[in-house]
Write a protein that holds these residues in place. Structure first.
Motif, PDB file in Angstrom:
ATOM      1  N   HIS A   1      -5.943  16.103   3.483  1.00  0.00           N
ATOM      2  CA  HIS A   1      -6.591  15.199   4.435  1.00  0.00           C
ATOM      3  C   HIS A   1      -7.119  13.704   4.271  1.00  0.00           C
ATOM      4  CE1 HIS A   1      -6.642  19.638   6.502  1.00  0.00           C
ATOM      5  NE2 HIS A   1      -7.287  19.861   5.605  1.00  0.00           N
ATOM      6  N   TYR A   2      -6.395  13.288   3.373  1.00  0.00           N
ATOM      7  CA  TYR A   2      -6.570  11.846   3.133  1.00  0.00           C
ATOM      8  C   TYR A   2      -5.367  11.428   3.453  1.00  0.00           C
ATOM      9  CZ  TYR A   2     -10.987  12.545   0.767  1.00  0.00           C
ATOM     10  OH  TYR A   2     -12.273  12.690   0.379  1.00  0.00           O
ATOM     11  N   SER A   3      -5.370   9.966   4.207  1.00  0.00           N
ATOM     12  CA  SER A   3      -4.157   9.386   4.414  1.00  0.00           C
ATOM     13  C   SER A   3      -3.355   8.807   3.144  1.00  0.00           C
ATOM     14  CB  SER A   3      -4.555   8.025   5.263  1.00  0.00           C
ATOM     15  OG  SER A   3      -5.167   7.008   4.542  1.00  0.00           O
ATOM     16  N   ASN A   4      -1.847   8.570   3.463  1.00  0.00           N
ATOM     17  CA  ASN A   4      -1.363   7.989   2.435  1.00  0.00           C
ATOM     18  C   ASN A   4      -1.729   6.482   1.892  1.00  0.00           C
ATOM     19  OD1 ASN A   4       0.542   9.958   2.496  1.00  0.00           O
ATOM     20  ND2 ASN A   4       2.082   9.041   3.785  1.00  0.00           N
ATOM     21  N   LYS A   5      -2.426   5.840   2.805  1.00  0.00           N
ATOM     22  CA  LYS A   5      -2.989   4.509   2.516  1.00  0.00           C
ATOM     23  C   LYS A   5      -3.919   4.695   1.638  1.00  0.00           C
ATOM     24  CE  LYS A   5      -4.898   0.222   4.576  1.00  0.00           C
ATOM     25  NZ  LYS A   5      -5.247  -0.416   5.868  1.00  0.00           N
ATOM     26  N   HIS A   6      -5.066   5.678   1.822  1.00  0.00           N
ATOM     27  CA  HIS A   6      -5.997   5.955   1.049  1.00  0.00           C
ATOM     28  C   HIS A   6      -5.624   6.276  -0.439  1.00  0.00           C
ATOM     29  CE1 HIS A   6     -10.325   7.139   0.599  1.00  0.00           C
ATOM     30  NE2 HIS A   6      -9.943   7.858  -0.549  1.00  0.00           N
TER      31      HIS A   6
END
Length: 237
Positions: free
Chosen positions: A2-7
């Motif tokens: 539940h974290y973005s690829n960007k993060h």
């Protein structure tokens, strides 16, 4: 996770400091049994803080009590992320990646107040810092309600305010923190424009303890302080 690829990419490339919740999610996803979080505890947690400040971070962790006086800004252990980010960004002296590194280190330090066997924490705040527009009205409103939430939720945290009507008092000479360690020894921290200083000289500690008692004597009782914080918080619209 539940974290973005960007993060995730920002953490992997050192552009964003990893935080405990993120590392817990990675440990679960990779079935590493807490390895990354343990590494963060040992190696990463303080890496975003200036080198000269890391000795004091260790003192905070070992302290059984912390007496903190501030006249300009909310104590770091009590700051919201938005408020801390506004402090670090002020003046344009730090680059964006350095701001994020220092923010991560500051948030990590705050665990000292919620851990098991947390130190007794007493903060005396000058009323002027409640009214200083750090980050704007929304940030200040969130920050002041955060102070109230902490003092209500954590019985070992007590906040007192020196009202503006106090006039001249010992605190106008500058902020400081007094830490008492398990063996009874005191250590102090003095802040300034360039870098802070950890102090253990007995004569200096006697002076600071006397200054603390004088400042504490000017502050409102806990209940009246909470009422004042609430009144100022509601004015930040």
């Amino acid at each position: 996770m539940h974290y973005s690829n960007k993060h995730v990419s920002a953490v992997e490339n050192g552009l964003k400091p990893p935080k405990p919740d993120f590392l817990r999610a990675v440990d679960v996803a990779l079935d590493t049994d807490g390895l990354l979080l343990n590494l963060w505890e040992d190696l990463v947690r303080d890496s975003g803080a200036p080198v000269w400040f890391r000795d004091w971070i260790q003192v905070e962790r070992e302290a059984v009590s912390l007496c903190w006086y501030e006249m300009a800004v909310v104590p770091g252990l009590l700051q919201t992320e938005a408020y801390a980010r506004a402090i670090f960004a002020s003046g344009g002296l730090l680059k964006a990646d350095e701001i994020e590194r220092r923010l991560g280190a500051r948030v990590a330090r705050q665990d000292v107040l919620t851990r098991e066997n947390a130190p007794q924490f007493v903060a005396v705040l000058d009323e002027s810092l409640l009214r200083r527009a750090v980050g704007g009205p929304a940030v200040m409103r969130e920050q002041l309600f955060h102070l109230l939430d902490l003092s209500n939720a954590l019985p070992h945290v007590r906040l007192h305010v020196v009202p503006s009507m106090a006039g001249a008092y010992a605190g106008l000479s500058g902020p400081f923190v007094l830490a008492t360690l398990a063996g009874g020894d005191d250590v102090a921290y003095l802040d300034n424009q360039y870098r802070g200083q950890v102090v253990d000289d007995p004569s200096a500690l006697i002076w600071l303890r006397q200054a603390w008692e004088s400042i504490r004597g000017e502050a409102l009782p806990y209940g009246q302080s909470a009422k004042l914080i609430m009144e100022v918080a509601e004015q930040w619209n």
